[in-house]
Design a protein around this motif. Sequence first.
Motif, mmCIF file in Angstrom:
data_model
loop_
_atom_site.group_PDB
_atom_site.id
_atom_site.type_symbol
_atom_site.label_atom_id
_atom_site.label_comp_id
_atom_site.label_asym_id
_atom_site.label_seq_id
_atom_site.Cartn_x
_atom_site.Cartn_y
_atom_site.Cartn_z
ATOM 1 N N SER A 174 0.832 -1.206 0.000
ATOM 2 C CA SER A 174 0.000 0.000 0.000
ATOM 3 C C SER A 174 0.864 1.253 0.000
ATOM 4 C CB SER A 174 -0.927 0.001 1.220
ATOM 5 O OG SER A 174 -1.797 -1.113 1.188
ATOM 6 N N LEU A 175 1.943 1.235 0.795
ATOM 7 C CA LEU A 175 2.848 2.380 0.807
ATOM 8 C C LEU A 175 3.576 2.531 -0.531
ATOM 9 C CD1 LEU A 175 4.512 2.285 4.360
ATOM 10 C CD2 LEU A 175 2.858 3.944 3.485
ATOM 11 N N LEU A 176 3.955 1.398 -1.115
ATOM 12 C CA LEU A 176 4.664 1.445 -2.388
ATOM 13 C C LEU A 176 3.763 1.856 -3.539
ATOM 14 C CD1 LEU A 176 6.841 -1.796 -2.084
ATOM 15 C CD2 LEU A 176 7.629 0.572 -1.921
ATOM 16 N N ALA A 177 2.456 1.697 -3.376
ATOM 17 C CA ALA A 177 1.525 2.031 -4.454
ATOM 18 C C ALA A 177 1.368 3.530 -4.634
ATOM 19 C CB ALA A 177 0.168 1.393 -4.190
ATOM 20 N N VAL A 178 1.703 4.298 -3.599
ATOM 21 C CA VAL A 178 1.567 5.756 -3.672
ATOM 22 C C VAL A 178 2.874 6.337 -4.186
ATOM 23 C CG1 VAL A 178 1.045 7.862 -2.403
ATOM 24 C CG2 VAL A 178 -0.019 5.695 -1.721
ATOM 25 N N PRO A 179 2.856 7.123 -5.271
ATOM 26 C CA PRO A 179 4.097 7.745 -5.764
ATOM 27 C C PRO A 179 4.745 8.588 -4.663
ATOM 28 C CG PRO A 179 2.343 7.970 -7.384
ATOM 29 C CD PRO A 179 1.704 7.417 -6.138
ATOM 30 N N PRO A 180 6.031 8.416 -4.428
ATOM 31 C CA PRO A 180 6.693 9.106 -3.310
ATOM 32 C C PRO A 180 6.534 10.623 -3.345
ATOM 33 C CG PRO A 180 8.120 7.410 -4.229
ATOM 34 C CD PRO A 180 6.951 7.515 -5.135
ATOM 35 N N LEU A 181 6.706 11.234 -4.515
ATOM 36 C CA LEU A 181 6.629 12.686 -4.584
ATOM 37 C C LEU A 181 5.228 13.186 -4.250
ATOM 38 C CD1 LEU A 181 8.087 15.308 -5.197
ATOM 39 C CD2 LEU A 181 7.468 15.032 -7.608
ATOM 40 N N ILE A 182 4.204 12.482 -4.740
ATOM 41 C CA ILE A 182 2.826 12.875 -4.426
ATOM 42 C C ILE A 182 2.561 12.727 -2.936
ATOM 43 C CG2 ILE A 182 0.404 12.279 -4.802
ATOM 44 C CD1 ILE A 182 1.095 11.520 -7.634
ATOM 45 N N LEU A 183 3.065 11.640 -2.328
ATOM 46 C CA LEU A 183 2.896 11.434 -0.892
ATOM 47 C C LEU A 183 3.558 12.555 -0.099
ATOM 48 C CD1 LEU A 183 2.060 9.681 1.543
ATOM 49 C CD2 LEU A 183 4.215 8.428 1.261
ATOM 50 N N LEU A 184 4.768 12.923 -0.489
ATOM 51 C CA LEU A 184 5.484 13.981 0.228
ATOM 52 C C LEU A 184 4.790 15.327 0.071
ATOM 53 C CD1 LEU A 184 9.209 13.092 -0.539
ATOM 54 C CD2 LEU A 184 7.943 12.714 1.578
ATOM 55 N N ILE A 185 4.327 15.634 -1.132
ATOM 56 C CA ILE A 185 3.634 16.907 -1.351
ATOM 57 C C ILE A 185 2.343 16.963 -0.543
ATOM 58 C CG2 ILE A 185 2.422 18.293 -3.080
ATOM 59 C CD1 ILE A 185 4.503 17.428 -5.111
ATOM 60 N N ALA A 186 1.627 15.840 -0.494
ATOM 61 C CA ALA A 186 0.382 15.801 0.276
ATOM 62 C C ALA A 186 0.658 16.018 1.760
ATOM 63 C CB ALA A 186 -0.326 14.468 0.052
ATOM 64 N N LEU A 187 1.666 15.344 2.289
ATOM 65 C CA LEU A 187 1.995 15.520 3.702
ATOM 66 C C LEU A 187 2.526 16.922 3.981
ATOM 67 C CD1 LEU A 187 3.693 12.078 4.459
ATOM 68 C CD2 LEU A 187 1.452 12.852 5.237
ATOM 69 N N ALA A 188 3.314 17.471 3.047
ATOM 70 C CA ALA A 188 3.883 18.802 3.258
ATOM 71 C C ALA A 188 2.818 19.892 3.280
ATOM 72 C CB ALA A 188 4.911 19.102 2.175
ATOM 73 N N THR A 189 1.733 19.686 2.541
ATOM 74 C CA THR A 189 0.659 20.679 2.541
ATOM 75 C C THR A 189 -0.165 20.623 3.821
ATOM 76 O OG1 THR A 189 -0.754 19.112 1.355
ATOM 77 C CG2 THR A 189 0.480 20.703 0.038
ATOM 78 N N VAL A 190 -0.127 19.491 4.510
ATOM 79 C CA VAL A 190 -0.898 19.331 5.744
ATOM 80 C C VAL A 190 -0.064 19.698 6.968
ATOM 81 C CG1 VAL A 190 -2.123 17.690 7.214
ATOM 82 C CG2 VAL A 190 -2.353 17.555 4.724
#
Length: 336
Positions: A174-190
């Motif tokens: 599940s973690l690998l299914a999410v593109p790393p850059l998109i995951l980081l951008i999503a977390l950085a905005t929150v």
Amino acid sequence: MSRTLPKTLLSAVGFVAGIALILLSASPDYFVTALRLVVAVAGVALMIVSGSALGKRLFGDDFDFSFWFSVTWLVLLGLAVALAAWLPLGEHIDVANSLDQPINASPDPFSANPLGTNLFGLDLLARSVYGARSSLVIAVTAVVIGTVIGGAIGMVAGYFQKSVDRVVGIFTNSLLAVPPLILLIALATVLEPKIRNIAFALSLLTIPGMVRLARATTMLYAPREFVVAARALGATRARILFRELLPNVLLPILSLAIVMISILIVAEASLSFLGLGIEPPEPTWGNMIAEGEGSVFEDYPHIVLVPGAFLFLTVFAFNLVGEKARRRWDPRSVKL
């Protein structure tokens, strides 16, 4: 012996001459701009060839210049970061204290600003050192978190297997299914752009790899005689995991952790470059490189090249040291 000594001295002279050429190429007073790159490349080539020859003559044919150069760079960078407050560095953050400094000064090893200044007159050497502090603290903290959590989960999955292994596999995929850059951008905005929040976000990138390596290594050692003997003697599962398996899993995990530090340094720099990491005027290599956007790089390339060189050398060094450690410690490595 009489024949070896002149060759050793010649290699030493060539090594020093290579460093001298690199320093001279950084100064605009000695060469025109078109020749500075040529002189720098020649200096680097001379330093590598002479340094490798000198090391082999002093320490044997097994001497690896690239590895020891990487170790030396990481040690020097670590010392500079730890002792930054006591080093004679220029102003790195407060514009009010740099009003008397030249703006966008070119690198000059023999000046008060050896690597030049930026648009606000802040010293690029000082900003690169303090930027290394932020990048290394974030990357190392994230790797420690990911190593502890991912290593523990992977060992449990590799030892118990069956349903536990299936659940862990779903979590990892599940973690690998999410593109790393998109995951980081999503977390950085929150999350707020603070060191601990960025470290937490980056640690999520390390967990899947640590889980897989710990799981595979645990499954490799679980059927071994010393584990079977411990189980036959009545050792608890916790004791087997911590006393028998952990020492064998730890070294491969640490070798991967060293490589992951380099990956997270690049990830942190990418976030800062996009404006989602540590905010200026606090320096990181990413937001320092972002200062060269637009026509700034064309007019003052050193503003990008200085932090870029620090970033490149550090990532290169961690990769090389980590790969060397992996080949030595990872039981799955093929030795040719």
